[in-house]
Scaffold this active site. Structure first.
Site, short mmCIF file in Angstrom:
data_model
loop_
_atom_site.label_atom_id
_atom_site.label_comp_id
_atom_site.label_asym_id
_atom_site.label_seq_id
_atom_site.Cartn_x
_atom_site.Cartn_y
_atom_site.Cartn_z
N LYS A 176 0.86 -1.19 0.00
CA LYS A 176 0.00 0.00 0.00
C LYS A 176 0.89 1.23 0.00
O LYS A 176 1.93 1.26 0.67
CB LYS A 176 -0.90 0.02 1.24
CG LYS A 176 -1.72 1.31 1.40
CD LYS A 176 -2.50 1.32 2.70
CE LYS A 176 -3.19 2.67 2.90
NZ LYS A 176 -3.94 2.74 4.18
N GLU A 221 -9.02 12.19 12.19
CA GLU A 221 -8.21 11.03 12.59
C GLU A 221 -7.28 11.36 13.75
O GLU A 221 -6.38 12.19 13.61
CB GLU A 221 -7.41 10.51 11.39
CG GLU A 221 -6.72 9.20 11.67
CD GLU A 221 -6.38 8.43 10.41
OE1 GLU A 221 -5.83 7.33 10.52
OE2 GLU A 221 -6.69 8.92 9.30
#
Length: 424
Positions: A176, A221
């Protein structure tokens, strides 16, 4: 980092006050700082101390040394996050940026939490805290012109395609990579952090609205929250754009069932859990994410919690967690190298830790997302957004996701996201 033996000796005084109203109304100077969620939080005015640091660990060392030199009298002993604080913003990748990381200790902190409000004054002579007048209203930047920085949408899609090919190569270690893009917005009048922060806090109350050294945004976040021996990290990875409320249930189901998004989320949760585990005596890592709904998007979210096995400061833990797979990729070193090769962008402090720490080491550090960096002359602001690229990513979908993530800052600037991105 060698701590300067000439660090100042400071005196701090905290007093309880009546509710001061909207905390963001007190921001007046570019050096002022803010941390707001659901109307509660902190603003800091003036500068009692400031340092540029090379890393989170250097910042933790500097703050620990300075904290030992602060004498504090308080009407609210034992209250979490009350008293002298350092606010900070750190570069995403210190090895690939012209930006510095900074910690700022304000001269005056105005705080409110759970119905309790307070003032903390910090200085060499220990003056008494006095609530200042609210700053005058601003008309905002006026007409705003937007242009790409580095890659445009087509260039970003091309780099996504190249990354997907690399990730799917059997000989590649990449699993990723988070790839970002940027826009520069130029106003006919100066871009002011207070004006932007008020609009972001109103539109995104469940996010952490922040301002530190020109970096302003509303992040969903939480990298790390340390309070009384408990560590919490909110992990977001996997996104779908909202359209209208009637489609929310179907969109949430689609996101929860998306193999691509679940794969991206699994990498992010694993990176946070693995980084926290050595510092915790017990941990709770959810088996499956929940869907977090924001006004513009939905995210797959997981709250990872742990009981700390020692007296670790929030900055020390942030240094172990950053950069997580949610904003970098997997494995970390290979993803950082791929970002430097494919992004064509200096992230600066975008996607780095931003937040505050108290003299006990507790604090809150979010990831600087849905944000922008105001230029020193305040004539422009650079906006950032990124997406996690995995083997099943599609370039057109990733471009659309960046547009959804740019929408909060564009909207706060009074710019139609569609017009700014050439879609209307």
């Amino acid at each position: 980092m060698t701590v300067d033996p000439a660090l100042p000796r400071l005196r701090a005084c905290t007093v309880a006050i009546d509710d001061p109203g909207d905390l963001l109304d007190y921001l007046a100077e570019a050096s002022d700082v803010a941390w707001i969620r659901r109307g509660d939080g902190l603003v800091g005015l003036g500068v009692a101390a400031r340092v540029d640091v090379a890393s989170l660990d250097d910042g933790a060392e500097w703050w620990k040394a300075l904290s030992a030199r602060i004498e504090h009298s308080t009407e609210l002993p034992g209250a979490w996050g009350v008293g002298p604080l350092a606010f900070g913003s750190f570069a995403f990748d210190a090895g690939h940026t012209a930006s510095t990381s900074v910690l700022i200790v304000p001269e005056l902190i105005i705080g409110r939490r759970s119905g309790q409000s307070w003032l903390t004054a910090i200085s060499a002579d220990g003056h008494s805290p006095v609530l200042p007048a609210k700053a005058p209203d601003s008309d905002g930047p006026g007409r705003v012109e937007v242009r790409p920085v580095g890659l445009d949408a087509a260039g970003y899609a091309r780099e996504v395609g190249r990354l997907v090919e690399r990730i799917n190569d059997p000989d590649s270690e990449l699993a990723k990579v988070v790839l970002a893009r940027a826009l520069r917005a130029m106003g006919e009048r100066p871009v002011e952090a207070r004006w932007l922060a008020k609009r972001l806090a109103s539109a995104y109350p469940s996010c952490w609205t922040f301002h530190v050294d020109g970096l302003v945004g509303a992040s969903p976040e939480m990298l790390i929250r340390a309070e009384g021996g408990l560590a919490t990290s909110r992990v977001l990875a996997g996104t779908i754009r909202r359209s209208d409320a009637s489609q929310d249930e179907a969109l949430a189901d689609a996101l929860s069932g998306s193999g691509k998004d679940l794969e991206e989320h699994e990498f992010a949760v694993a990176s946070v859990a693995n980084a926290l585990r050595p510092f915790c005596s017990g941990m709770n890592v959810p088996d499956a994410p929940f869907v977090l709904q924001l006004p513009n998007v939905m995210h797959l979210a997981s709250d990872v919690t742990g009981v700390m096995a020692g007296a670790f400061s929030a900055l020390h833990l942030a240094g172990r967690l950053h950069p997580s797979a949610a904003v970098c990729g997997t494995p970390t070193a290979a993803a950082l190298a791929a970002i430097a090769e494919h992004e064509h962008l200096d992230r600066g402090r975008y996607a780095g830790p931003v937040g505050w720490i108290d003299t006990h080491g507790d604090g809150e550090w979010a990831i600087a997302l849905r944000c922008g960096q105001i230029a020193q002359d305040a004539a422009s602001i650079t906006l950032y957004a990124g997406c996690g690229i995995v083997g099943r990513s599609r370039p057109d979908a990733e471009v659309a996701e960046t547009e959804a993530k740019l929408a909060p800052m564009l909207g706060a600037l009074g710019v139609s996201p569609g017009a700014a991105l050439g879609r209307s």
